[in-house]
Design a protein around this motif. Structure first.
Motif, PDB file in Angstrom:
ATOM      1  N   MET A 371       0.852  -1.204   0.000  1.00  0.00           N
ATOM      2  CA  MET A 371       0.000   0.000   0.000  1.00  0.00           C
ATOM      3  C   MET A 371       0.884   1.249   0.000  1.00  0.00           C
ATOM      4  O   MET A 371       2.075   1.193   0.320  1.00  0.00           O
ATOM      5  N   TYR A 372       0.267   2.386  -0.391  1.00  0.00           N
ATOM      6  CA  TYR A 372       0.983   3.654  -0.384  1.00  0.00           C
ATOM      7  C   TYR A 372       1.111   4.183   1.043  1.00  0.00           C
ATOM      8  O   TYR A 372       0.248   3.934   1.890  1.00  0.00           O
ATOM      9  N   GLU A 373       2.184   4.953   1.246  1.00  0.00           N
ATOM     10  CA  GLU A 373       2.402   5.555   2.563  1.00  0.00           C
ATOM     11  C   GLU A 373       1.339   6.618   2.859  1.00  0.00           C
ATOM     12  O   GLU A 373       0.684   7.139   1.961  1.00  0.00           O
ATOM     13  N   HIS A 374       1.191   6.892   4.127  1.00  0.00           N
ATOM     14  CA  HIS A 374       0.279   7.915   4.643  1.00  0.00           C
ATOM     15  C   HIS A 374      -1.161   7.709   4.170  1.00  0.00           C
ATOM     16  O   HIS A 374      -1.774   8.604   3.568  1.00  0.00           O
ATOM     17  N   PRO A 375      -1.752   6.528   4.402  1.00  0.00           N
ATOM     18  CA  PRO A 375      -3.177   6.377   4.084  1.00  0.00           C
ATOM     19  C   PRO A 375      -4.008   7.233   5.046  1.00  0.00           C
ATOM     20  O   PRO A 375      -3.552   7.580   6.131  1.00  0.00           O
ATOM     21  N   PRO A 376      -5.243   7.574   4.693  1.00  0.00           N
ATOM     22  CA  PRO A 376      -6.084   8.402   5.587  1.00  0.00           C
ATOM     23  C   PRO A 376      -6.331   7.693   6.909  1.00  0.00           C
ATOM     24  O   PRO A 376      -6.494   6.473   6.964  1.00  0.00           O
ATOM     25  N   GLU A 377      -6.322   8.499   7.969  1.00  0.00           N
ATOM     26  CA  GLU A 377      -6.565   7.930   9.292  1.00  0.00           C
ATOM     27  C   GLU A 377      -8.010   7.422   9.383  1.00  0.00           C
ATOM     28  O   GLU A 377      -8.943   8.062   8.893  1.00  0.00           O
ATOM     29  N   GLY A 378      -8.171   6.268  10.019  1.00  0.00           N
ATOM     30  CA  GLY A 378      -9.479   5.637  10.144  1.00  0.00           C
ATOM     31  C   GLY A 378      -9.840   4.725   8.982  1.00  0.00           C
ATOM     32  O   GLY A 378     -10.880   4.039   9.035  1.00  0.00           O
ATOM     33  N   GLU A 379      -8.993   4.712   7.945  1.00  0.00           N
ATOM     34  CA  GLU A 379      -9.291   3.867   6.789  1.00  0.00           C
ATOM     35  C   GLU A 379      -9.038   2.394   7.127  1.00  0.00           C
ATOM     36  O   GLU A 379      -8.093   2.048   7.844  1.00  0.00           O
ATOM     37  N   ILE A 380      -9.880   1.505   6.551  1.00  0.00           N
ATOM     38  CA  ILE A 380      -9.720   0.068   6.741  1.00  0.00           C
ATOM     39  C   ILE A 380      -8.713  -0.449   5.720  1.00  0.00           C
ATOM     40  O   ILE A 380      -8.784  -0.115   4.533  1.00  0.00           O
ATOM     41  N   ILE A 381      -7.762  -1.232   6.187  1.00  0.00           N
ATOM     42  CA  ILE A 381      -6.795  -1.859   5.281  1.00  0.00           C
ATOM     43  C   ILE A 381      -7.485  -3.075   4.653  1.00  0.00           C
ATOM     44  O   ILE A 381      -7.646  -4.123   5.288  1.00  0.00           O
ATOM     45  N   ARG A 382      -7.913  -2.862   3.382  1.00  0.00           N
ATOM     46  CA  ARG A 382      -8.765  -3.866   2.747  1.00  0.00           C
ATOM     47  C   ARG A 382      -7.978  -5.013   2.131  1.00  0.00           C
ATOM     48  O   ARG A 382      -8.557  -6.002   1.715  1.00  0.00           O
ATOM     49  N   GLY A 383      -6.698  -4.921   2.061  1.00  0.00           N
ATOM     50  CA  GLY A 383      -5.932  -6.006   1.463  1.00  0.00           C
ATOM     51  C   GLY A 383      -5.733  -7.187   2.378  1.00  0.00           C
ATOM     52  O   GLY A 383      -5.185  -8.210   1.962  1.00  0.00           O
TER      53      GLY A 383
END
Length: 851
Positions: A371-383
C-alpha cells in the motif's frame, strides 16, 4: 714683534681647534627604568599574548656631539630572532609569537652608533604569562572499582591535574558536571579528592556502573586583553562491586498453576524461578514447599518445578495456596538468605483448543500486502482478509486480540472475541506510516485467551510493504548561510555551497536550486550542485557595498520547495592608498602654534583606512615633530624664537620644505607623500585685533580683501549719512556761515622713512601748521573757505625709488595758539600692526644681507 705674537696666537687657536675636532664621545642609551616604553630595553617585559607586528618598545639614546644616531638589535648565534628594530626611529616590533611556557626570557643585544663609535648592551626581555593553557589531567580518564558497601563520605579517588600557567591562571579547582542529574559523589574543589556523598550509598542491584565527568577549571587570567577562564573535563568510570546484602527474589510473580482433569501423578503443574539478589556473584537457589500442599504436591529443590503426586479426582479442594521458599546456597552448601512467594493452583476442566488464525485458504500465520504511505486515518486496510476462531466453548473460547508493532500506527477491531470473528485493521497514525522511515512494516497479531488457566494464544505476522509518494519538500541543511569573499575576487568565484535534501525516492527526490532577491544580481547558482558563484562580469567593491543577502530556493519535481537566506560579506582589502587633497601644500606657522595636514583613505574599514603620519624628509634640517594620528605639525620643543630658527637655517628666508608621508595600517600597507612648504614667522607682540587678523590671514588673501571691502563700504555709508545730516541742517538755517575755527581732529601726517642698513625705522610726525588757509576744499559745514588758503602736504625724507609713505591732513585757518598733541589718543591698531610687520620684514632682510 707684534707680528710674531699674532702668529703664536693663531697657532694656538689652530691647536685648540684640532684638539676639539679630534674629541669624539661615544653615543649612549637613556636608561629610563623597567616600566618605561623607551630607553635601552633593560628589564623590559611583555606578555606572551602580544600580537605579532606590535611595536613594543622604542630604543632611545643620544650622541654628546649631537650627531644623528642609529640603532641596532641582534641575538646570540642560533637563537630565534623575536624582534626587529627600525634603525632610525628605534621602534622595536615583535616578529615571532611568544610562548612563556617554552621560553620565559629573551637575551637581546641592542646597539647605538653615531657613525664613528658604536655601543652595544646585552639586555634581557622577560616574557610574562597569559592565561593560554588549559588544565591537563594526569590520571583521567580512568576506571575505578568500588564495593557497594563502602561507607558514605569515604574518599574513593584523588584527581590530579596541572596547569602550566602562573598565578591565578595556574590555580585549579575541581567540580563534577552533573547535567542536572543527582549524583552520589562529591569532589573537594581544591584537593580533587572524590568522595561518596554523606547520606548516599552504592547499590549494585540498582546501578552497576557510574560515569562521572570531572571538570578542572583554572583561576582565570588576562589573554588578548580579555579575562579568560579555561577548563578541561574527563570521565571517571566507577564500577560497583557486588557484596552479599540482598536475599533471593522470585521472578514473574504472582504465580498461578492449574491441574486439569486429565493430569496424572508426576505431571509438572508449575515452575517457580528465583534469583540471587546479589547480581554480581549470584549463588545457587534451593527451593522448598513450606505449607498449603496437603501432601499432594512436591517441588524440585534445584529447578523449582512443582509436580502432582496423585490423581486429580482425589483432590479435596479446587484452589491450593502454597508457600514456596527460595534460599541461597553458600559454597560450603549451607542455606543462607531466603525469600518467600505464594503459588495459587486451581483445579479446572480441560481446555485443549487454542485460538487459530485463518486466511482465504485455511489456517495461516503470515499475511502480506502492499500500500501507499500515509493512508487516511481511520481507513480500513482492505488487502488483509483475516479470520480468528477458538473451538472451545464458553469461557474457554473467549480471548483478546492485540496488534503489536512499531508505534501506534494501526489498531485491531474487535478487541474481544467469543469463538470467532472477522479481523479488521484500521489506520490510527497516518504520519507514522512513512516510506522514508520504513520501507515495510511488520506487526504481530496476538490472540490470548482471557479466562482460561492455560491462556492459550496464537500469533500471526502481518507484513505491509509501503510505496513512496511525494510527501516531502526539500530541506536545507541550515536556515541561513554566511559567506565571506575578498573584494578582489574575479568573476565566477565560488562564494558558498548550499545543500538541501529531499528524502523522497526517484525523481521526487531530485533537487533544483535557484536564487532570487534584491541582493542576488551579482550572483548565480548551479541548479544541480547548489554552488553559488559570482557573475562572470561581477566586480566586488567593499567601499561601494560590503553586505549582500538574498534567498536560495530548493525545489523538487512537483514544485514543493523550501527557502534559506544567504548573507555574503565582501571583505575589505587594502586597495586604496591615502591621498592628500593637494600634492603641494603651503602653510604658515607661528612659533608656538601648529599646522595640520590631512589625508583621506577610501578603504571601507579599519585598519585599512587608519592613517599614520610621519615626516620623511625636510629641507633644511628637520626641526618639526608630527602627531602620527592627527597630522598636526609643530616645532620641536627647544625652538622658542625666530633667532633659533635663523641660526638653524642657512638660507635667507625661513621657509622649510617638509616631505610628509601618510601610511595606512592595512596589510600590505600603502603610503603616499606630499610636500608641505612651511613659512615660519613669529607672533607680533602687542598687536591689536586688526593686525592679528591680517597676520593670521596672510595665506587667505580673499579673507583680507573681503574685510577691506566691508570696512570701506561702512566708511562710505557713514560719510554719506553725516554729509546728509549736515546738508539738511545748513539748508534749514538758509544762511552763510562765517569763518569758523577749525580744530584738527585727525592724526597729523606720519611719514615712514625706510632705513639704511644698521639704521632704525624713522616715523616723522610733522608740526601742525597754524594760520594756513585751504582753498577749494569744504569743511564739515559744507561752506567754502576764504581764498588764498592752500592745502599743504608735509613730506618726509625718503629713498629714491622707494615708495613714499605720506598721510595727508587737512589744514585750515585755526587759532594762533599751536594745539598740543593728544597723547592719550590710541594709535590706530591696523597702522600699528602694519608698521610692526614692516619693521620685522626689514629686520629679517637686513640680517639676511649681513649673513
Amino acid at each position: 714683534m707684534k707680528n710674531v705674537k699674532k702668529l703664536h696666537f693663531s697657532l694656538l687657536l689652530v691647536l685648540v681647534h684640532v684638539c676639539f675636532a679630534q674629541a669624539d664621545y661615544a653615543p649612549f642609551f637613556y636608561d629610563n627604568g623597567p616600566y618605561s616604553s623607551n630607553g635601552n630595553l633593560a628589564l623590559f617585559s611583555l606578555t606572551e599574548d602580544t600580537p605579532v607586528g606590535t611595536e613594543i618598545y622604542t630604543l632611545n639614546g643620544t650622541d654628546p656631539e649631537g650627531q644623528e644616531v642609529r640603532y641596532g638589535l641582534s641575538f646570540e648565534p642560533g637563537a630565534k630572532e623575536y624582534f626587529r628594530v627600525e634603525p632610525k626611529s628605534g621602534n622595536i616590533t615583535l616578529v615571532e609569537q611568544l610562548d612563556r611556557e617554552i621560553l620565559d626570557s629573551i637575551e637581546v643585544l641592542v646597539s647605538i652608533t653615531d657613525g664613528r663609535s658604536k655601543v652595544t648592551e646585552k639586555v634581557t626581555v622577560f616574557v610574562m604569562d597569559a592565561n593560554d593553557e588549559r588544565p591537563v589531567f594526569k590520571n583521567l580518564p580512568s576506571f575505578l572499582d568500588v564495593p557497594e558497601n563502602s561507607e558514605c563520605g569515604s574518599s574513593i579517588y584523588k584527581v590530579l591535574a596541572v596547569d602550566r600557567d602562573t598565578g591565578s591562571g595556574g590555580s585549579i579547582t575541581f567540580y563534577l558536571q552533573t547535567n542536572g542529574q543527582s549524583s552520589k559523589f562529591a569532589i573537594d574543589r581544591h584537593s580533587g579528592v572524590l568522595r561518596i556523598k554523606p547520606g548516599e550509598m552504592l547499590d549494585y542491584e540498582r546501578s552497576t556502573t557510574h560515569f562521572i565527568t570531572v571538570v578542572a577549571k583554572d583561576g582565570g587570567g588576562n589573554y588578548n586583553g580579555k579575562e579568560q577562564v579555561m577548563s578541561s573535563s574527563a570521565t571517571l568510570t566507577i564500577n560497583v562491586i557486588d557484596t552479599q546484602d540482598t536475599p533471593p527474589s522470585f521472578v514473574g510473580t504472582p504465580y498461578f498453576g492449574y491441574v486439569y482433569e486429565v493430569s496424572v501423578p508426576g505431571s509438572e503443574i508449575f515452575t517457580v524461578f528465583a534469583k540471587d539478589g546479589d547480581l554480581g556473584m549470584p549463588k545457587p537457589i534451593h527451593y522448598s514447599l513450606e505449607n498449603g500442599t496437603d501432601g499432594v504436591f512436591s517441588i524440585n529443590k534445584t529447578s523449582g518445578v512443582i509436580s502432582l503426586l496423585t490423581y486429580p479426582i482425589y483432590l479435596k479442594r479446587e484452589i491450593f495456596n502454597m508457600k514456596v521458599k527460595a534460599s541461597e546456597v553458600s559454597p560450603e552448601g549451607n542455606l543462607m538468605d531466603y525469600g518467600f512467594t505464594t503459588v495459587v493452583i486451581r483445579v479446572v476442566d480441560l481446555n485443549n483448543h487454542p485460538p487459530t488464525f485463518y486466511g482465504e485458504n485455511g489456517p495461516q500465520n503470515m499475511f502480506e500486502m502492499t500500500m501507499y504511505e500515509h493512508p487516511p486515518e481511520g481507513e480500513i486496510i482492505r488487502g488483509l482478509k483475516i479470520t480468528v476462531n477458538d473451538s472451545d466453548q464458553g469461557s474457554n473460547a473467549k480471548f483478546n486480540l492485540r496488534l503489536i508493532g512499531p508505534g501506534r500506527m494501526l489498531r485491531v477491531v474487535p478487541q474481544t472475541v467469543l469463538n470467532e470473528a472477522q479481523v479488521t485493521i484500521l489506520v490510527e497514525d497516518s504520519a507514522a506510516m512513512d516510506y522514508e522511515k520504513f520501507h515495510f512494516l511488520t506487526f504481530k497479531l496476538l490472540a490470548v485467551e482471557m479466562d482460561t488457566p492455560e491462556r492459550f494464544s496464537a500469533t500471526a505476522d502481518i507484513v505491509i510493504h509501503l510505496l513512496d509518494t511525494n510527501d516531502n519538500a526539500p530541506k536545507f541543511s541550515s536556515v541561513y548561510y554566511i559567506a565571506r569573499i575578498p573584494e578582489n575576487s574575479p568573476g565566477n568565484s565560488n562564494v558558498v555551497s548550499v545543500t538541501a535534501t529531499d528524502p523522497d525516492s526517484g525523481f521526487w527526490g531530485e533537487v533544483k536550486y535557484s536564487i532570487y532577491g534584491s541582493g542576488a544580481d551579482l550572483f548565480l547558482i548551479h541548479s544541480a550542485s547548489g554552488i553559488i558563484y559570482t557573475q562572470p562580469w561581477a566586480s566586488l567593491d567593499a567601499e561601494v557595498k560590503s553586505k549582500y543577502n538574498f534567498y536560495v530556493k530548493a525545489e523538487d519535481a512537483e514544485g514543493k520547495y523550501s527557502l534559506a537566506e544567504v548573507f555574503v560579506t565582501v571583505l575589505d582589502l587594502n586597495d586604496h592608498p591615502p591621498e592628500f587633497n593637494e600634492n603641494f601644500l603651503e602653510k604658515t606657522m607661528i612659533i608656538g602654534a601648529l599646522v595640520k595636514i590631512e589625508a583621506q583613505d577610501d578603504d571601507a574599514e579599519g585598519p585599512n583606512n587608519v592613517i599614520e603620519y610621519s615626516i620623511m624628509k625636510t629641507d633644511p634640517e628637520n626641526i618639526f615633530d608630527i602627531n602620527a594620528d592627527t597630522g598636526e605639525i609643530k616645532l620641536k620643543s627647544y625652538i622658542k624664537s625666530m633667532d633659533i630658527v635663523q641660526n638653524i637655517t642657512k638660507q635667507n628666508d625661513c621657509t622649510w620644505s617638509v616631505v610628509v608621508q601618510a601610511q595606512d595600517r592595512g596589510s600590505p600597507s600603502f603610503s603616499t607623500t606630499t610636500v608641505v612648504k612651511i613659512d615660519i614667522t613669529e607672533a607680533t607682540q602687542h598687536r591689536g585685533p586688526w593686525a592679528s587678523f591680517f597676520v593670521q590671514s596672510r595665506d587667505k588673501p580673499l579673507h583680507i580683501l573681503g574685510m577691506i571691502a566691508g570696512v570701506i563700504s561702512l566708511m562710505v555709508v557713514v560719510t554719506v549719512f553725516i554729509s546728509t545730516i549736515m546738508f539738511m541742517r545748513n539748508k534749514k538755517s538758509n544762511r552763510i556761515l562765517p569763518h569758523r575755527r577749525i580744530r584738527r581732529r585727525n592724526k597729523p601726517p606720519v611719514t615712514f622713512k625706510f632705513p639704511n642698513s644698521g639704521e632704525k625705522l624713522l616715523i616723522q610726525e610733522p608740526e601742525v601748521m597754524v594760520g594756513v588757509n585751504c582753498s577749494n576744499c569744504n569743511i564739515a559745514s559744507g561752506h567754502p573757505l576764504p581764498p588764498n588758503h592752500n592745502m599743504n602736504v608735509v613730506t618726509g625724507h625718503h629713498w629714491p625709488g622707494d615708495r613714499q609713505w605720506v598721510v595727508p591732513t587737512v589744514l585750515g585757518t585755526v587759532a594762533q595758539i599751536k594745539p598740543k598733541r593728544n597723547r592719550n589718543r590710541p594709535v590706530d591698531s591696523v597702522n600699528a600692526a602694519l608698521v610692526s610687520e614692516l619693521k620685522m620684514r626689514l629686520d629679517q632682510r637686513r640680517l639676511a644681507n649681513c649673513s
